[in-house]
Enzyme design. Structure first.
Site, short mmCIF file in Angstrom:
data_model
loop_
_atom_site.label_atom_id
_atom_site.label_comp_id
_atom_site.label_asym_id
_atom_site.label_seq_id
_atom_site.Cartn_x
_atom_site.Cartn_y
_atom_site.Cartn_z
N HIS A 183 0.79 -1.32 0.03
CA HIS A 183 -0.11 0.02 0.15
C HIS A 183 0.69 1.36 0.00
O HIS A 183 0.43 2.24 -0.33
CB HIS A 183 -0.93 -0.05 1.05
N ARG A 184 2.11 1.24 0.45
CA ARG A 184 3.12 1.95 0.08
C ARG A 184 4.21 1.47 -0.41
O ARG A 184 4.43 0.41 -0.02
CB ARG A 184 3.68 2.74 1.47
N LYS B 95 9.31 -2.71 2.83
CA LYS B 95 10.67 -2.61 3.67
C LYS B 95 10.80 -3.73 4.51
O LYS B 95 9.83 -4.06 5.10
CB LYS B 95 10.83 -1.28 4.17
N LYS C 119 4.72 -2.26 11.99
CA LYS C 119 5.74 -1.35 12.45
C LYS C 119 5.99 -0.20 11.57
O LYS C 119 6.00 1.00 12.29
CB LYS C 119 7.16 -2.01 12.32
N ASP D 152 5.07 5.82 11.22
CA ASP D 152 4.77 6.80 10.20
C ASP D 152 6.08 6.69 9.20
O ASP D 152 6.51 7.86 8.51
CB ASP D 152 4.48 8.26 10.44
N LYS E 252 10.03 -9.02 4.16
CA LYS E 252 11.09 -9.63 5.01
C LYS E 252 11.66 -10.78 4.08
O LYS E 252 11.11 -11.41 3.42
CB LYS E 252 10.54 -10.21 6.13
N1 GLU Z 1 15.51 -6.04 10.33
C1 GLU Z 1 15.02 -4.66 10.90
C2 GLU Z 1 13.59 -4.80 11.61
O1 GLU Z 1 13.11 -6.01 11.72
C3 GLU Z 1 15.17 -3.50 10.15
C4 GLU Z 1 14.56 -3.50 8.94
C5 GLU Z 1 14.89 -2.16 8.15
O2 GLU Z 1 15.60 -1.54 8.51
O3 GLU Z 1 14.12 -2.18 6.91
O4 GLU Z 1 12.88 -3.74 11.76
#
Ligand code: GLU
Length: 473
Positions: A67-68, A72, A96, A101, A108
């Protein structure tokens, strides 16, 4: 590691916690299912010739939400990795990012490997080959999916991944933003290595700024002098316990590691212990603390604050009832299972949940990504300007008052923020604001009685809004 018999899997455990929040919110079933579903999971298997023999490796990249964009989340290298775990961790990334924000979806990755069994050059070959697979299959690029370090990976692996992407896509002007957590001289940002531990410190500090919250955890006063047990002295645990003990006067009474636990009620010096581990590869024979071979039992030690900073499923149906901490802050992802969470809530133990508590890492990853796509170090344009401005203010004060401003005050007024100052300031503000939003959600909704549910409600409200604003097609 991810499944404990008679308990749900890690992914199911996260979903159950999310369901609890959805139920309180009264969100419609369609939107909730859209939010909870893992968008895609890629499994790759690829051969690498190691010491003359072909070995086949298995890896995953789960994209929970888009959605964004980019989506990440870290990549972990571990001998116990599994698809269930990767999906659970990807979904945690979605929640998270929304809590703090950070305008990213959640993702992952994992590679099933025991890094200790391979030489550096072999790890480089395997990592580059894995990155190649992810890039070719479209799940690694600065605009769509951006990995970062996690358990078993660090700056070194991120540099190899960035370099692999650069060679495959030299035309992409933003190639360096394809991964975060890179070394400083390869497009990294100051403060990324310490970020998750620093975020844990800022989260605890914010908790202690609210006397009613401290009281709800059966404590009072400030953070100074509080006792703390920490599990895991990896990157996150090391930085969190170092900053809390050195800067906030927290007494680290026990450190739990793979090979046992060290106990000293007077306090363990984290920096000394960290160097001892680097030198000897183990916590054994560390002077000034007593070794307890059954490390897991030390989770049950009486303390004010317990910080699980290792792996998932550490506090389970088996040991939850014996936990004596007053406050638990989840520096790791998923250290408390769903069943254990219910028991701890009933016992009145306050839990600052993972999706908020360890969001410092991805927050600073966001800053790194911005730095990369804007192609400029943070503070580069303003630092000297701010310093001149500060010096003028000091001079003006001297002129107006006819007195001299002390050298130390002059220095602090005329200090222009460098990148590390800005990163810490941005992270501190992010952690404070997010906690305040979570506690507001908790106070406003009488059906919510714990910070985890409040965190998920805060997060899902934002995600749902974005789904509803854009619509689903
Ligand atoms: N692996 C870290 C986490 O679980 C960082 C993820 C990131 O910086 O993209 O939040």
């Amino acid at each position: 590691m991810t499944t404990v018999s008679n308990e749900p899997t890690f992914r199911e455990s996260v979903d159950l916690m999310v369901d609890r929040a959805i139920c309180v919110m009264g969100l419609d079933e369609g939107t909730s299912s859209a939010i909870k579903a893992c968008n895609s999971v890629l499994q790759v298997q690829f051969p690498v010739k190691i010491r003359g023999k072909i070995e086949v490796f298995t890896g995953w990249r789960a994209t929970h939400s888009t959605h964004r964009l980019p989506s990440k989340g870290g990549i972990r290298f571990a001998p116990y990795a599994s698809q269930d775990e990767v999906e659970a961790l990807a979904s945690l990334m979605t929640y998270k990012c929304a809590i703090v924000d950070v305008p990213f979806g959640g993702s992952k990755g994992a590679l099933l490997i025991d890094p200790s069994q391979y030489e550096r050059d072999e790890m480089e070959m395997i990592t580059r080959r894995f990155a190649h697979e992810l890039i070719r299959k479209g799940v690694l690029s600065p605009s769509t999916n951006v990995p970062a370090p996690d358990v078993g990976t660090g700056q070194r692996e991120m540099a190899w991944i960035a370099d692999t992407y650069k060679h495959l896509h030299p035309e992409d002007i933003n190639y360096i933003a394809c991964v975060t957590g890179k070394p400083l001289h390869h497009g990294g940002i100051h403060g990324r290595v310490e970020a998750t531990g620093r975020g844990v410190q800022y989260a605890i500090r914010e908790f202690f700024r609210h006397p009613e919250d401290v009281k709800s955890a059966n404590m009072e006063g400030s953070l100074y002098g509080k006792t703390c047990v920490i599990q895991g002295l990896g990157n996150v645990g090391y930085h969190a316990s170092k900053f809390l003990s050195e800067e906030d006067g927290v007494i680290i009474t026990a450190v739990i590691e793979r090979d046992g636990a060290l106990i000293n009620d007077e306090g363990i010096n984290i920096e000394d212990l960290y160097h001892h581990i680097i030198e000897h590869g183990s916590i054994t024979n560390f002077p000034g603390a007593t070794l307890e071979e059954n490390g897991a039992a030390v989770l049950e030690k009486e303390c004010d604050i317990l910080i699980p900073a290792a792996l998932e499923s550490q506090i389970t149906l088996e040991n939850a009832d014996r936990i004596q901490a007053k406050l638990i802050i989840e520096a790791a992802n998923g250290p408390i299972t769903y069943g254990a969470d219910e028991i701890l809530n009933k016992k009145g133990i306050i839990i600052i949940p993972d999706a908020y508590a360890n969001a410092g890492g991805v927050t600073v990853s966001y800053f790194e990504w911005i730095r990369n796509i804007s192609h400029i170090r943070m503070g580069r344009m303003q630092k000297r300007h701010d310093e001149t401005h500060g010096a003028h203010i000091a001079a003006m004060l001297e002129e107006l008052t006819g007195t001299t401003v002390s050298d130390s005050l002059k220095k602090s007024v005329a200090h222009g923020a460098d990148e590390l100052d800005l990163v810490r300031s941005g992270l501190d503000d992010t952690m404070r604001t997010a906690y305040q939003q979570i506690r507001e959600t908790l106070i406003e909704n009488e059906k919510i009685t714990d910070l985890r549910t409040a965190s998920y409600v805060t997060s899902i409200t934002k995600i749902a809004r974005s789904y509803l604003d854009i619509g689903i097609y």
